[in-house]
Write a protein that holds these residues in place. Sequence first.
Motif, PDB file in Angstrom:
ATOM      1  N   ALA A 170       0.830  -1.211   0.000  1.00 29.87           N
ATOM      2  CA  ALA A 170       0.000   0.000   0.000  1.00 29.87           C
ATOM      3  C   ALA A 170       0.865   1.263   0.000  1.00 29.87           C
ATOM      4  O   ALA A 170       0.372   2.347  -0.299  1.00 29.87           O
ATOM      5  CB  ALA A 170      -0.923   0.007   1.221  1.00 29.87           C
ATOM      6  N   GLY A 171       2.132   1.119   0.374  1.00 28.07           N
ATOM      7  CA  GLY A 171       3.045   2.261   0.368  1.00 28.07           C
ATOM      8  C   GLY A 171       3.615   2.603   1.734  1.00 28.07           C
ATOM      9  O   GLY A 171       4.463   3.493   1.844  1.00 28.07           O
ATOM     10  N   PHE A 172       3.144   1.920   2.785  1.00 24.70           N
ATOM     11  CA  PHE A 172       3.626   2.249   4.135  1.00 24.70           C
ATOM     12  C   PHE A 172       5.089   1.844   4.298  1.00 24.70           C
ATOM     13  O   PHE A 172       5.538   0.828   3.781  1.00 24.70           O
ATOM     14  CB  PHE A 172       2.771   1.539   5.197  1.00 24.70           C
ATOM     15  N   LYS A 173       5.812   2.692   5.066  1.00 25.15           N
ATOM     16  CA  LYS A 173       7.215   2.409   5.401  1.00 25.15           C
ATOM     17  C   LYS A 173       7.281   2.003   6.873  1.00 25.15           C
ATOM     18  O   LYS A 173       6.358   2.255   7.628  1.00 25.15           O
ATOM     19  CB  LYS A 173       8.061   3.683   5.217  1.00 25.15           C
ATOM     20  N   SER A 174       8.378   1.450   7.270  1.00 27.32           N
ATOM     21  CA  SER A 174       8.593   1.073   8.676  1.00 27.32           C
ATOM     22  C   SER A 174       7.402   0.292   9.211  1.00 27.32           C
ATOM     23  O   SER A 174       6.836   0.642  10.249  1.00 27.32           O
ATOM     24  CB  SER A 174       8.776   2.307   9.562  1.00 27.32           C
ATOM     25  N   VAL A 175       7.031  -0.743   8.531  1.00 24.77           N
ATOM     26  CA  VAL A 175       5.863  -1.524   8.969  1.00 24.77           C
ATOM     27  C   VAL A 175       6.283  -2.492  10.075  1.00 24.77           C
ATOM     28  O   VAL A 175       7.266  -3.212   9.951  1.00 24.77           O
ATOM     29  CB  VAL A 175       5.252  -2.294   7.776  1.00 24.77           C
ATOM     30  N   ASP A 176       5.523  -2.465  11.186  1.00 20.45           N
ATOM     31  CA  ASP A 176       5.786  -3.360  12.315  1.00 20.45           C
ATOM     32  C   ASP A 176       4.537  -4.157  12.646  1.00 20.45           C
ATOM     33  O   ASP A 176       3.427  -3.648  12.458  1.00 20.45           O
ATOM     34  CB  ASP A 176       6.101  -2.584  13.612  1.00 20.45           C
ATOM     35  N   ALA A 177       4.740  -5.333  13.209  1.00 18.48           N
ATOM     36  CA  ALA A 177       3.646  -6.095  13.793  1.00 18.48           C
ATOM     37  C   ALA A 177       3.982  -6.272  15.267  1.00 18.48           C
ATOM     38  O   ALA A 177       4.963  -6.927  15.613  1.00 18.48           O
ATOM     39  CB  ALA A 177       3.504  -7.447  13.104  1.00 18.48           C
ATOM     40  N   ILE A 178       3.201  -5.654  16.130  1.00 21.11           N
ATOM     41  CA  ILE A 178       3.502  -5.658  17.562  1.00 21.11           C
ATOM     42  C   ILE A 178       2.494  -6.578  18.243  1.00 21.11           C
ATOM     43  O   ILE A 178       1.314  -6.240  18.396  1.00 21.11           O
ATOM     44  CB  ILE A 178       3.403  -4.228  18.138  1.00 21.11           C
ATOM     45  N   GLU A 179       2.974  -7.736  18.644  1.00 21.62           N
ATOM     46  CA  GLU A 179       2.070  -8.761  19.175  1.00 21.62           C
ATOM     47  C   GLU A 179       1.481  -8.331  20.516  1.00 21.62           C
ATOM     48  O   GLU A 179       2.204  -7.856  21.398  1.00 21.62           O
ATOM     49  CB  GLU A 179       2.848 -10.063  19.342  1.00 21.62           C
ATOM     50  N   GLN A 180       0.179  -8.509  20.688  1.00 15.98           N
ATOM     51  CA  GLN A 180      -0.496  -8.204  21.955  1.00 15.98           C
ATOM     52  C   GLN A 180      -0.822  -9.483  22.727  1.00 15.98           C
ATOM     53  O   GLN A 180      -0.712  -9.522  23.938  1.00 15.98           O
ATOM     54  CB  GLN A 180      -1.789  -7.430  21.684  1.00 15.98           C
TER      55      GLN A 180
END
Length: 206
Positions: free
Chosen positions: A185-195
Motif C-alpha cells: 500500500a506504500g507504508f514504510k517502517s511496517v511493524d507487527a507488535i504482538e499483543q
Amino acid sequence: MTNRHQPSEHATNHEIPEQWQEQEFVNQWVTRDDGRQDQRGPMIQATVESCGFSNEQQINVLDVGSGYGLLAKYVLDNYPNANVTLQDVSEPMFEHAKQRLAEYENRTTYINSDFSKRDWSKTLGGPFDMVVSAIAIHNMYDDNLIASIYKDIFDLIGPNGVFANLDYAAQAGGVETHVQWLREAGFKSVDAIEQNERIVILRGAK
Ligand SMILES: C[S@@+](CC[C@H](N)C(=O)[O-])C[C@H]1O[C@@H](n2cnc3c(N)ncnc32)[C@H](O)[C@@H]1O
C-alpha cells in the motif's frame, strides 16, 4: 485469492454488517465489551501510543470501524488538541458513541460508510495524521478487500502520518501477509507488535 479465510469463533456469523445494524445485537455487544476493559484498555492505549505523537500535538485522527468509540475516546481523553473522525457502517454503534463522547461534540465527526464498498473513503475528508482501527477490518475475510482498504487508508494519510490497526490478523490472512499488504500500500517502517496469541498491532508510517 478472495474469501479463502473462514471466520473463527472470534468472527462469528454475527460479525457481518447486517448484524451491526441491529440495535439489540449492538447493545449486547457493547455491554459485553464494557466487561472486558481490563483486557482491551491496555491494547487500545498501546495502539494509539504506537503512532508516536505527543499528547499536546494538534492532530487530525480517523478511527476506522469505530464502533461505540472506545479508541476515539482514548484519543480524545489524552490528546486535547486532537480532532477525531469516527467511521462506521452501524448507526446503533454511532448512537452509543455519541452518548459516550457527548462532551467532545466539538472535536468529533461521524461518517457512516461501508469499507466493503470501494467508495467508502471518499466522504471522510482528511488528510489525517493518525488513522487507527480496532478489531474491525478483519471482518472482511477477503484478501483483496483488506489489501485495498489498506491502500485507501494510505491515501487518506498526510505526510508523516501513521496507521495503526489492532486486529485479528493471524486468523484473517496471517500477520506476515498483512505486513506485506501494508508495504504494498506504500507504508514504510511496517511493524507487527504482538499483543497476545491472536491480536496484533499492525503499524505503518507514510
Ligand atoms: C468488533 S466491533 C469493534 C468496534 C470498535 N473499533 C472497538 O474496538 O470497540 C467491529 C466494528 O466494525 C464495524 N464494521 C463491520 N463491518 C464494517 C464495514 N463493512 N464498514 C464499516 N464498519 C464496519 C461494525 O459496525 C463494528 O462497529
